[in-house]
Design an enzyme around this catalytic site. Structure first.
Site, PDB file in Angstrom:
ATOM      1  N   THR A 179       0.853  -1.190   0.000  1.00 24.92           N
ATOM      2  CA  THR A 179       0.000   0.000   0.000  1.00 24.92           C
ATOM      3  C   THR A 179       0.887   1.238   0.000  1.00 24.92           C
ATOM      4  OG1 THR A 179      -1.823  -1.094   1.155  1.00 24.92           O
ATOM      5  CG2 THR A 179      -1.774   1.304   1.221  1.00 24.92           C
TER       6      THR A 179
ATOM      7  N   PHE B 213       1.245   5.191   0.653  1.00 20.42           N
ATOM      8  CA  PHE B 213       0.675   6.246   1.475  1.00 20.42           C
ATOM      9  C   PHE B 213       1.296   7.585   1.102  1.00 20.42           C
ATOM     10  CE2 PHE B 213       0.227   2.384   3.927  1.00 20.42           C
ATOM     11  CZ  PHE B 213      -1.001   2.496   4.563  1.00 20.42           C
TER      12      PHE B 213
END
Length: 385
Positions: free
Chosen positions: A272, A274
């Protein structure tokens, strides 16, 4: 060879203890030197803070921190592993920022979400972390300057873009300061001791999607209920002995839960990305990437023209996504990542051309290429740049 006797064994043990004592004394002496140097460094950080007193410049300088990390990694002779060295310095830099001025960092809470762990991986443990109920609340806290920085998920390598984040860039005047990519892993958590008892599974929509095949195979009859975050899902388990949540393994210790299965994501290479956002642009001299929002006229070839101008300058486009414009049916805004600092003087003419070819063009931020950090087992180990 002399036979083993109690006297020989005692002598060998005494020699070993003497050697260990000498080594421990050496470690104590080095610790003293480290302590002196750390406090000397802290004093320099305090002086930086005093000289910047009254100025509104950001304390977080991602390029400066990246330069420090890269220089240390290059000069490290070992045997201290580079990931350990960088983890130590992440906290030293975090403390240095705190000495200059306290930082308030908003993230999608409550404590224990992947956004929380990503925030600590990027910024260390010294900031004041402010959990928010939704991603939109993170943007609002930064835009209203109730937080100095915010950490928001942008995209997952398996499930794609987190649309909420892109939508809130349209609504809030915030800027991207930095990025960090985190490898994540999911666990099935519950107060129950047996997976056979589970009838309901809670989690954020992204982890639910990332574990969809596992859930279909192992809990085909379970109700799947989305929540605002993985940590919020874990909090719902109190008093529900037939329920489970999906989240980070460290949530088990935080909330007294059992780990029924781990890892459960459908693909192991699960990352992921960010963004660290702030209320102002970083205004640094050298930056690697640029993210932009733009709209184009509703006519054939308008998007092609924008892309062709970028290609003509040799600029690599690493992400392009459209999102609906709120309140305008069938109208879309484009989000793009460019491998360049679009604000540099050499792109001045290109930027002017892009503004002519678009209905609107907003630079969300220019920032360094992000570090890759392993959050899978909670150790926040850096895996590379």
């Amino acid at each position: 060879m002399a036979p083993e006797t109690p006297e020989n064994a005692a002598s060998a043990q005494g020699t070993l203890e003497e050697a260990l004592l000498e080594l421990r004394n050496g470690i104590d002496a080095v610790d003293g030197q480290i302590l002196t140097l750390l406090n000397k460094r802290a004093g320099l950080s305090l002086e930086v803070g005093r000289r910047k007193a009254g100025r509104q410049s950001a304390v977080f300088k991602p390029f400066r921190e990246q330069e420090v990390m890269e220089r240390l990694a290059a000069k490290n002779p070992g045997p201290l592993p580079v990931p350990h060295l960088l983890a130590i310095y992440r906290e030293i830099l975090s403390s240095s920022r705190r000495l200059q001025r306290p930082e308030r960092v908003a993230y999608l809470g409550p404590e224990g979400t992947f956004s929380h762990f990503a925030a600590m991986a990027a910024l260390g443990h010294s900031p004041d972390f402010l959990p928010q109920t939704t991603i939109g609340d993170v943007f609002e806290a930064v835009a209203d300057r109730r937080a100095d920085l915010g950490v928001v998920p942008l995209e997952n390598s398996l499930q794609g873009t987190v649309g909420q984040s892109l939508d809130h860039f349209q609504r809030h005047e915030v800027f991207i300061q930095a990025e960090i990519s985190c490898r994540v892993s999911h666990a099935l958590l519950s107060t129950a001791g047996d997976i056979e008892r589970i009838e309901t599974v809670y989690s954020h929509p992204q982890p639910l999607a990332q574990c969809a095949a596992w859930l279909k195979t192992h809990l085909p009859g379970a109700r799947i209920i989305p929540t605002d975050s993985t940590a919020a899902a874990a909090l719902r388990l109190a008093g529900e002995p037939t329920a489970a949540s999906i989240g980070h393994v460290r949530l088990a210790a935080m909330h007294g839960l059992n780990i029924l299965a781990s890892p459960i994501e459908d693909m192991p290479d699960n990352w992921t990305r960010f963004f660290i956002i702030g209320p102002e642009d970083t205004k640094q001299q050298t930056r690697d990437k640029t993210s932009v929002l733009f709209t184009v006229p509703n006519k054939p070839g308008s998007l092609y023209q924008v892309l062709s101008h970028l290609a003509g300058e040799g600029i690599n486009l690493t992400k392009l996504e459209s999102r609906p414009i709120r309140g305008e049916k069938w109208q879309y805004v484009f989000f793009a990542d460019l491998q360049c600092d679009l604000t540099r003087e050499e792109y001045k003419k290109l930027l002017a051309t892009l503004r002519e070819q678009t209905l609107s063009l907003r630079i969300l931020g220019c920032y360094p290429v992000g570090r890759q950090v392993n959050l899978a087992d909670g150790d926040m180990e850096q895996t590379g740049d």
